[in-house]
Design a protein around this motif. Structure first.
Motif, mmCIF file in Angstrom:
data_model
loop_
_atom_site.group_PDB
_atom_site.id
_atom_site.type_symbol
_atom_site.label_atom_id
_atom_site.label_comp_id
_atom_site.label_asym_id
_atom_site.label_seq_id
_atom_site.Cartn_x
_atom_site.Cartn_y
_atom_site.Cartn_z
ATOM 1 N N SER A 7 -18.473 8.423 90.172
ATOM 2 C CA SER A 7 -18.210 8.803 91.560
ATOM 3 C C SER A 7 -17.742 7.594 92.365
ATOM 4 O O SER A 7 -16.938 7.745 93.290
ATOM 5 N N ALA A 8 -18.186 6.390 91.986
ATOM 6 C CA ALA A 8 -17.696 5.193 92.681
ATOM 7 C C ALA A 8 -16.207 5.015 92.423
ATOM 8 O O ALA A 8 -15.445 4.674 93.340
ATOM 9 N N LEU A 9 -15.775 5.282 91.182
ATOM 10 C CA LEU A 9 -14.341 5.228 90.889
ATOM 11 C C LEU A 9 -13.597 6.278 91.698
ATOM 12 O O LEU A 9 -12.493 6.024 92.199
ATOM 13 N N ALA A 10 -14.207 7.459 91.829
ATOM 14 C CA ALA A 10 -13.563 8.528 92.592
ATOM 15 C C ALA A 10 -13.391 8.120 94.051
ATOM 16 O O ALA A 10 -12.389 8.466 94.686
ATOM 17 N N VAL A 11 -14.363 7.366 94.584
ATOM 18 C CA VAL A 11 -14.282 6.955 95.996
ATOM 19 C C VAL A 11 -12.995 6.185 96.239
ATOM 20 O O VAL A 11 -12.283 6.420 97.223
ATOM 21 N N ILE A 12 -12.661 5.255 95.313
ATOM 22 C CA ILE A 12 -11.485 4.424 95.584
ATOM 23 C C ILE A 12 -10.189 5.053 95.082
ATOM 24 O O ILE A 12 -9.123 4.671 95.498
ATOM 25 N N SER A 13 -10.284 6.054 94.194
ATOM 26 C CA SER A 13 -9.031 6.573 93.648
ATOM 27 C C SER A 13 -8.577 7.864 94.327
ATOM 28 O O SER A 13 -7.395 8.182 94.291
ATOM 29 N N LEU A 14 -9.489 8.612 94.956
ATOM 30 C CA LEU A 14 -9.078 9.869 95.578
ATOM 31 C C LEU A 14 -8.236 9.592 96.815
ATOM 32 O O LEU A 14 -8.498 8.641 97.556
ATOM 33 N N LYS A 15 -7.233 10.453 97.045
ATOM 34 C CA LYS A 15 -6.302 10.221 98.156
ATOM 35 C C LYS A 15 -6.872 10.693 99.484
ATOM 36 O O LYS A 15 -6.619 10.125 100.527
ATOM 37 N N ASN A 16 -7.644 11.776 99.425
ATOM 38 C CA ASN A 16 -8.147 12.369 100.668
ATOM 39 C C ASN A 16 -9.439 11.678 101.106
ATOM 40 O O ASN A 16 -10.390 11.603 100.324
ATOM 41 N N PRO A 17 -9.473 11.152 102.341
ATOM 42 C CA PRO A 17 -10.676 10.415 102.771
ATOM 43 C C PRO A 17 -11.950 11.252 102.749
ATOM 44 O O PRO A 17 -13.037 10.716 102.495
#
Lengths: 343, 166
Positions: free
Chosen positions: B17-27
């Motif tokens: 989920s930490a990776l998802a925080v920085i890779s997802l486009k939508n804030p």
């Protein structure tokens, strides 16, 4: 490596969790019927009357209706968040009941095994309850945002602002109880009040009633119920964060709200009304403690319904003023008074 | 054994989920991933037998800080497109600095200096009373300093917010 005693422990915990979850899932069915009956009688009408004797099967009819209703997802909605938002609202309120004690130890018939009538006695129970109940706000925020609708977004922001403001107030009320009981564990808090109604925190004069008053108002606001039911204010923002929801997903929001009502009632009983304690203390005549607990919770649920159909709604700025400018200063002063009394 | 299984479960989800925080486009999706990550960290605190820390983590970070994050994200309504364009011209800077910092971090983590010595894993759950007593006796001075710092920050925040409205 793994002995039988351990396995039995795990199985017992599983059974307890399943029983509590099933009871909580079935409660809203009964509560919707009771609420509509109470509403009817307060407003001098009959309430639901057609389905079954005195409309007692109305809730099942509603459930069937909800199940078969079309599940509308707005075209521009964020589909994933739109789907999980009702669950984000529901899961925390169920998780609260992990820490709530329903009764003390009982010995199972035909065996020597002792059974505790709570799932877990955490030594940080009360903070756990407050922390987990605070998570329900995400259902409101994400539900409002994911619908991609102005009304839902504004309603979501408004409701979440209300919920986090009153969380502060509720935490203060919990601080008061912790100061009276000298413990953060909900089981210890109940035990510290045992021995009849004159030992209950509500009667710890003069601060007990004030703490209860603060807790009760904060509870009403946390539950989004009248007089603080801004999330359901049809007049201003269509309805609020759940405008776009229909069918079962809407039912999940409602389910969450009803279970939250049970949880706040149970919490009020545990914190201020001695939990499972027999009000008659030494003169008790053998009513099982768990029945006392259930009875007290039912009384609170009735009070919540009674208030709902009696009072009008506050305006939004009044709501915020009551929270920040009235209740929080009173709580701060009350912390001081309680502190001096407990020295 | 069971503990290791649970640790791995929480750790994997936390890192994911930490990776998802920085890779997802939508804030907003990033914020949701951050919530998931913080919850996993709280679960790891429980495994370390500090339930108080775990509950406070949920209470403060998940229950309060993230809500305010989301408020800012929702009220400002950051457009997706604005985020996707990385500031141009700064890119070479990022390419240069990331490997250096990355190697440094890895060196510290896998180096010997990162392992705490003289520390024994807690067997018993840490009681809140113990924590409170330590805070108000042994660590009284740092505690008071932090309190004053927080108070000053709070007053500062209010004044900054007020100026904009006048």
């Amino acid at each position: 490596m793994v002995d039988t005693a351990f396995i039995v422990e795990v199985i017992i915990i599983w059974i307890k969790v399943v029983v509590v979850a099933l009871v909580l899932f079935s409660m809203p069915l009964a509560l919707t019927w009771i609420e509509r009956k109470v509403a009817g009688h307060i407003q001098v009408r009959l309430g639901p009357f057609r389905v079954g004797p005195h409309g007692i099967l109305q809730a099942f009819a509603d459930m069937v209706k909800m199940l078969f209703k079309e599940d509308v997802i707005p075209d521009r909605a964020d589909r994933l968040l739109f789907k999980i938002a009702p669950l984000l609202m529901m899961v925390p309120v169920f998780a609260i009941f992990v820490a709530i004690p329903f009764g003390d130890k009982v010995t199972l018939p035909f065996t020597d095994r002792e059974l505790t009538l709570y799932i877990s006695d955490m030594n940080v129970g009360i903070i756990y309850v407050l922390a987990v109940s605070g998570l329900a706000v995400y259902g409101v925020i994400f539900g409002g945002w994911a619908s991609n609708s102005k009304y839902a977004l504004l309603g979501g922001l408004r409701s979440s602002a209300q919920m986090i403001s009153y969380e502060v107030v509720m935490t203060f009320a919990a601080v008061g109880v912790v100061m009276l009981a000298n413990s953060l564990s909900l089981v210890d808090i109940v035990r510290s009040q045992s021995g009849g109604f004159w030992h209950w925190n509500i009667l710890y004069l003069p601060v007990g009633p004030v703490w209860f008053f603060i807790f009760f108002i904060a509870g009403l606001a946390e539950l989004n119920r009248i007089p603080f039911d801004l999330p359901e204010d049809e007049g201003t923002l269509a309805a609020g964060y759940h405008v776009e929801y229909s069918g079962m997903r809407f039912a999940f929001f409602m389910l969450g709200e009803y279970v939250a009502m049970v949880s706040i009632s149970a919490l009020a009983v545990v914190l201020f009304f001695g939990g499972w304690d027999d009000p008659l203390g030494p003169f008790a005549f053998g009513i099982p403690p768990i029945l006392w607990f259930v009875a007290k919770v039912m009384v609170f649920i009735y009070i919540f319904m009674w208030i709902r159909f009696t009072l009008p709604r506050y305006r939004y700025d009044q709501l915020m003023t009551i929270g920040w400018k009235v209740l929080i200063p009173i709580s701060m002063a009350n912390v001081l008074v309680t502190g001096f009394m407990r020295i | 054994m069971a503990e290791k299984f649970f640790f791995l479960m929480f750790a994997v989800v936390a890192v994911g989920s930490a990776l998802a925080v920085i890779s997802l486009k939508n804030p907003v999706h990033s914020a949701l991933s951050l919530i998931a990550c913080l919850l996993q960290v709280a679960a790891i605190f429980v495994l370390l037998r500090s339930p108080f820390l775990a509950v406070v983590q949920v209470f403060i970070y998940v229950g309060a800080v993230m809500v305010l994050f989301l408020f800012v994200v929702l009220v400002l309504n950051i457009k997706k497109a604005q985020l996707e364009t990385f500031p141009k011209g700064r890119r070479w800077f990022a390419y240069a600095i990331v490997p250096v910092v990355g190697i440094e971090f890895l060196a510290v983590i896998f180096g010997k200096s990162f392992t705490a010595t003289g520390y024994e894993a807690a067997v018993e759950e840490v009681k809140v009373a113990t924590l409170g007593r330590a805070l108000f006796t042994e660590y009284l001075f740092p505690f008071e300093v932090v309190s004053i710092l927080l108070l000053a920050a709070m007053v500062g925040a209010i004044i900054m917010a007020k100026k904009r409205w006048d």
